[in-house]
Design a protein around this motif. Structure first.
Motif, PDB file in Angstrom:
ATOM      1  N   GLU A   1       0.811  -1.217   0.000  1.00  0.00           N
ATOM      2  CA  GLU A   1       0.000   0.000   0.000  1.00  0.00           C
ATOM      3  C   GLU A   1       0.851   1.276   0.000  1.00  0.00           C
ATOM      4  OE1 GLU A   1      -3.278  -0.286  -0.458  1.00  0.00           O
ATOM      5  OE2 GLU A   1      -2.936  -2.442  -0.422  1.00  0.00           O
ATOM      6  N   GLU A   2       2.180   1.144  -0.003  1.00  0.00           N
ATOM      7  CA  GLU A   2       3.039   2.320  -0.133  1.00  0.00           C
ATOM      8  C   GLU A   2       3.462   2.476  -1.595  1.00  0.00           C
ATOM      9  OE1 GLU A   2       5.231   2.570   4.235  1.00  0.00           O
ATOM     10  OE2 GLU A   2       6.314   1.698   2.540  1.00  0.00           O
ATOM     11  N   VAL A   3       3.836   3.681  -1.945  1.00  0.00           N
ATOM     12  CA  VAL A   3       4.260   3.940  -3.323  1.00  0.00           C
ATOM     13  C   VAL A   3       5.490   4.840  -3.329  1.00  0.00           C
ATOM     14  CG1 VAL A   3       1.967   3.665  -4.337  1.00  0.00           C
ATOM     15  CG2 VAL A   3       2.705   5.917  -3.521  1.00  0.00           C
ATOM     16  N   PHE A   4       6.173   4.838  -4.462  1.00  0.00           N
ATOM     17  CA  PHE A   4       7.275   5.780  -4.683  1.00  0.00           C
ATOM     18  C   PHE A   4       6.692   7.123  -5.098  1.00  0.00           C
ATOM     19  CE2 PHE A   4       9.163   1.614  -5.782  1.00  0.00           C
ATOM     20  CZ  PHE A   4      10.226   1.605  -4.874  1.00  0.00           C
ATOM     21  N   GLN A   5       7.359   8.179  -4.677  1.00  0.00           N
ATOM     22  CA  GLN A   5       6.937   9.518  -5.068  1.00  0.00           C
ATOM     23  C   GLN A   5       8.153  10.390  -5.349  1.00  0.00           C
ATOM     24  OE1 GLN A   5       3.468  11.190  -2.692  1.00  0.00           O
ATOM     25  NE2 GLN A   5       4.131   9.584  -1.297  1.00  0.00           N
ATOM     26  N   LEU A   6       7.964  11.366  -6.208  1.00  0.00           N
ATOM     27  CA  LEU A   6       8.966  12.400  -6.420  1.00  0.00           C
ATOM     28  C   LEU A   6       8.338  13.735  -6.044  1.00  0.00           C
ATOM     29  CD1 LEU A   6      10.673  11.484  -9.836  1.00  0.00           C
ATOM     30  CD2 LEU A   6      11.676  11.326  -7.550  1.00  0.00           C
ATOM     31  N   PHE A   7       9.084  14.528  -5.285  1.00  0.00           N
ATOM     32  CA  PHE A   7       8.624  15.844  -4.867  1.00  0.00           C
ATOM     33  C   PHE A   7       9.554  16.912  -5.444  1.00  0.00           C
ATOM     34  CE2 PHE A   7       7.470  12.814  -1.527  1.00  0.00           C
ATOM     35  CZ  PHE A   7       6.094  13.026  -1.438  1.00  0.00           C
ATOM     36  N   LYS A   8       9.094  18.136  -5.420  1.00  0.00           N
ATOM     37  CA  LYS A   8       9.911  19.237  -5.950  1.00  0.00           C
ATOM     38  C   LYS A   8      11.268  19.300  -5.274  1.00  0.00           C
ATOM     39  CE  LYS A   8       6.290  22.340  -7.656  1.00  0.00           C
ATOM     40  NZ  LYS A   8       5.686  23.701  -7.554  1.00  0.00           N
ATOM     41  N   LYS A   9      11.314  18.993  -3.975  1.00  0.00           N
ATOM     42  CA  LYS A   9      12.578  19.058  -3.236  1.00  0.00           C
ATOM     43  C   LYS A   9      13.593  18.041  -3.763  1.00  0.00           C
ATOM     44  CE  LYS A   9      11.118  15.807   0.374  1.00  0.00           C
ATOM     45  NZ  LYS A   9      10.908  15.602   1.832  1.00  0.00           N
ATOM     46  N   ASP A  10      13.101  16.953  -4.368  1.00  0.00           N
ATOM     47  CA  ASP A  10      14.001  15.934  -4.908  1.00  0.00           C
ATOM     48  C   ASP A  10      14.780  16.448  -6.119  1.00  0.00           C
ATOM     49  OD1 ASP A  10      13.251  13.881  -3.071  1.00  0.00           O
ATOM     50  OD2 ASP A  10      11.416  13.572  -4.214  1.00  0.00           O
ATOM     51  N   PHE A  11      14.283  17.504  -6.732  1.00  0.00           N
ATOM     52  CA  PHE A  11      14.909  18.036  -7.945  1.00  0.00           C
ATOM     53  C   PHE A  11      15.905  19.164  -7.658  1.00  0.00           C
ATOM     54  CE2 PHE A  11      10.977  16.124  -9.299  1.00  0.00           C
ATOM     55  CZ  PHE A  11      11.281  15.525 -10.511  1.00  0.00           C
ATOM     56  N   ALA A  12      15.921  19.651  -6.423  1.00  0.00           N
ATOM     57  CA  ALA A  12      16.720  20.841  -6.108  1.00  0.00           C
ATOM     58  C   ALA A  12      18.204  20.641  -6.417  1.00  0.00           C
ATOM     59  CB  ALA A  12      16.524  21.229  -4.645  1.00  0.00           C
ATOM     60  N   SER A  13      18.810  19.613  -5.847  1.00  0.00           N
ATOM     61  CA  SER A  13      20.249  19.387  -6.061  1.00  0.00           C
ATOM     62  C   SER A  13      20.526  18.938  -7.496  1.00  0.00           C
ATOM     63  CB  SER A  13      20.778  18.349  -5.070  1.00  0.00           C
ATOM     64  OG  SER A  13      20.149  17.089  -5.258  1.00  0.00           O
ATOM     65  N   VAL A  14      19.587  18.199  -8.081  1.00  0.00           N
ATOM     66  CA  VAL A  14      19.732  17.744  -9.468  1.00  0.00           C
ATOM     67  C   VAL A  14      19.808  18.949 -10.401  1.00  0.00           C
ATOM     68  CG1 VAL A  14      18.700  16.399 -11.335  1.00  0.00           C
ATOM     69  CG2 VAL A  14      18.440  15.645  -8.967  1.00  0.00           C
ATOM     70  N   ASN A  15      18.851  19.838 -10.252  1.00  0.00           N
ATOM     71  CA  ASN A  15      18.783  20.994 -11.137  1.00  0.00           C
ATOM     72  C   ASN A  15      19.952  21.949 -10.933  1.00  0.00           C
ATOM     73  OD1 ASN A  15      16.454  19.955 -12.190  1.00  0.00           O
ATOM     74  ND2 ASN A  15      15.076  21.257 -11.018  1.00  0.00           N
ATOM     75  N   LYS A  16      20.421  22.036  -9.700  1.00  0.00           N
ATOM     76  CA  LYS A  16      21.604  22.855  -9.436  1.00  0.00           C
ATOM     77  C   LYS A  16      22.816  22.299 -10.180  1.00  0.00           C
ATOM     78  CE  LYS A  16      24.543  24.604  -5.708  1.00  0.00           C
ATOM     79  NZ  LYS A  16      24.790  24.619  -4.239  1.00  0.00           N
ATOM     80  N   ASP A  17      22.979  20.980 -10.136  1.00  0.00           N
ATOM     81  CA  ASP A  17      24.124  20.339 -10.788  1.00  0.00           C
ATOM     82  C   ASP A  17      24.065  20.462 -12.308  1.00  0.00           C
ATOM     83  OD1 ASP A  17      25.154  19.659  -8.373  1.00  0.00           O
ATOM     84  OD2 ASP A  17      24.710  17.520  -8.494  1.00  0.00           O
ATOM     85  N   ILE A  18      22.885  20.221 -12.878  1.00  0.00           N
ATOM     86  CA  ILE A  18      22.819  20.249 -14.344  1.00  0.00           C
ATOM     87  C   ILE A  18      22.908  21.686 -14.868  1.00  0.00           C
ATOM     88  CG2 ILE A  18      21.527  18.081 -14.451  1.00  0.00           C
ATOM     89  CD1 ILE A  18      19.014  19.669 -15.124  1.00  0.00           C
ATOM     90  N   LYS A  19      22.392  22.647 -14.093  1.00  0.00           N
ATOM     91  CA  LYS A  19      22.508  24.038 -14.541  1.00  0.00           C
ATOM     92  C   LYS A  19      23.959  24.513 -14.461  1.00  0.00           C
ATOM     93  CE  LYS A  19      20.371  28.578 -14.353  1.00  0.00           C
ATOM     94  NZ  LYS A  19      19.258  29.394 -13.819  1.00  0.00           N
ATOM     95  N   ASN A  20      24.656  24.112 -13.406  1.00  0.00           N
ATOM     96  CA  ASN A  20      26.073  24.467 -13.301  1.00  0.00           C
ATOM     97  C   ASN A  20      26.880  23.840 -14.431  1.00  0.00           C
ATOM     98  OD1 ASN A  20      25.868  26.093 -11.031  1.00  0.00           O
ATOM     99  ND2 ASN A  20      26.252  24.420  -9.597  1.00  0.00           N
ATOM    100  N   THR A  21      26.537  22.610 -14.786  1.00  0.00           N
ATOM    101  CA  THR A  21      27.197  21.939 -15.911  1.00  0.00           C
ATOM    102  C   THR A  21      26.975  22.726 -17.199  1.00  0.00           C
ATOM    103  OG1 THR A  21      26.954  19.747 -14.909  1.00  0.00           O
ATOM    104  CG2 THR A  21      27.277  19.816 -17.284  1.00  0.00           C
ATOM    105  N   PHE A  22      25.745  23.141 -17.399  1.00  0.00           N
ATOM    106  CA  PHE A  22      25.407  23.909 -18.608  1.00  0.00           C
ATOM    107  C   PHE A  22      26.108  25.269 -18.613  1.00  0.00           C
ATOM    108  CE2 PHE A  22      22.557  26.642 -21.154  1.00  0.00           C
ATOM    109  CZ  PHE A  22      22.536  25.904 -22.331  1.00  0.00           C
ATOM    110  N   LYS A  23      26.109  25.957 -17.475  1.00  0.00           N
ATOM    111  CA  LYS A  23      26.736  27.278 -17.389  1.00  0.00           C
ATOM    112  C   LYS A  23      28.245  27.194 -17.610  1.00  0.00           C
ATOM    113  CE  LYS A  23      25.294  29.875 -13.897  1.00  0.00           C
ATOM    114  NZ  LYS A  23      24.806  30.195 -12.522  1.00  0.00           N
ATOM    115  N   ASN A  24      28.879  26.179 -17.039  1.00  0.00           N
ATOM    116  CA  ASN A  24      30.319  26.016 -17.232  1.00  0.00           C
ATOM    117  C   ASN A  24      30.655  25.753 -18.696  1.00  0.00           C
ATOM    118  OD1 ASN A  24      30.857  26.376 -14.504  1.00  0.00           O
ATOM    119  ND2 ASN A  24      30.807  24.187 -14.031  1.00  0.00           N
ATOM    120  N   GLN A  25      29.833  24.914 -19.335  1.00  0.00           N
ATOM    121  CA  GLN A  25      30.067  24.634 -20.747  1.00  0.00           C
ATOM    122  C   GLN A  25      29.810  25.867 -21.607  1.00  0.00           C
ATOM    123  OE1 GLN A  25      31.422  21.923 -21.539  1.00  0.00           O
ATOM    124  NE2 GLN A  25      31.237  21.718 -23.756  1.00  0.00           N
ATOM    125  N   PHE A  26      28.856  26.652 -21.194  1.00  0.00           N
ATOM    126  CA  PHE A  26      28.547  27.905 -21.885  1.00  0.00           C
ATOM    127  C   PHE A  26      29.771  28.823 -21.897  1.00  0.00           C
ATOM    128  CE2 PHE A  26      26.968  32.307 -21.808  1.00  0.00           C
ATOM    129  CZ  PHE A  26      26.129  32.316 -22.911  1.00  0.00           C
TER     130      PHE A  26
END
Length: 215
Positions: free
Chosen positions: A108-133
């Motif tokens: 009766e339990e399920v997996f979930q993704l919340f906005k907070k789960d994306f915070a560190s992910v988005n920080k890392d991928i944006k930094n990757t993009f900015k550095n490449q820029f």
């Protein structure tokens, strides 16, 4: 009989977990495609703001630019910037997958993704993009001289480099990063909803399937 029920439920859980991992992968692939669409050469030259800015600067300074070299230069720049997308794909999939893989759930339990789960992910991928820029612009500037013939003075070249640099790190950068954020935000929301849908299907099957009821 209890062992059979436990085994089948475990198979159902494993399939559910794998479906979520596949959903994360597919969502990430589409995000990367959206990001590359921001970088690729536009269908019309008039839509290419960086190319237009260089030509406008050359016209203002009464310089003739070799457009063939310009097209090659911009293509090299775009390819260099796009090359970070593989790393963005790897980072996003690995970090979001960990959210699913590290959680243990019971009946009766399920997996979930919340906005907070994306915070560190988005920080890392944006930094990757900015550095490449930033790195891509260095590659771009190093080849800038090839646009002009020997009659162009160093003073004019430096003036044009200054104008392009100001534009690149100003409006161009701002617009590109804003569009990057929008693409990421849309895909994050889509993924959160997709995970919810997968979870609802998992629970529905678990509670209503004849397979489990008969057992």
């Amino acid at each position: 009989m209890d062992k059979n029920i436990a085994d089948i439920k475990q198979q159902h859980l494993d399939s559910y977990r794998q479906a979520l991992l596949d959903t994360i992968q597919n969502n990430t692939n589409v995000l990367v495609e959206d990001i590359t669409s921001l970088i690729r050469k536009p269908p019309l030259d008039s839509m290419d703001v960086l190319r237009s800015k260089i030509l406008d600067s050359a016209k203002k300074n009464k310089i003739v630019v070799d457009t063939n070299h310009l097209n090659t230069l911009l293509e090299d720049y775009r390819n260099h910037l796009i090359s970070c997308c593989d790393e963005i794909k790897r980072i996003r999939y690995e970090l979001l997958s960990k959210v699913i893989l590290r959680k243990k759930i019971k009946d009766e339990e399920v997996f979930q993704l919340f906005k907070k789960d994306f915070a560190s992910v988005n920080k890392d991928i944006k930094n990757t993009f900015k550095n490449q820029f930033e790195n891509s612009f260095e590659v771009f500037i190093k080849q800038y001289d090839y646009l002009f013939d020997s009659s162009v003075s160093d003073e004019i070249k430096e003036k044009m480099v200054e104008e392009i640099t100001k534009f690149y790190h100003g409006n161009y950068r701002k617009q590109l990063l804003e569009n990057f954020d929008i693409k990421v935000m849309v895909k994050d929301t889509t993924l959160i909803n997709s995970v919810k849908e997968q979870s609802e299907r998992y629970l529905f099957t678990l509670n209503h399937s004849r397979l489990f009821n008969d057992l």
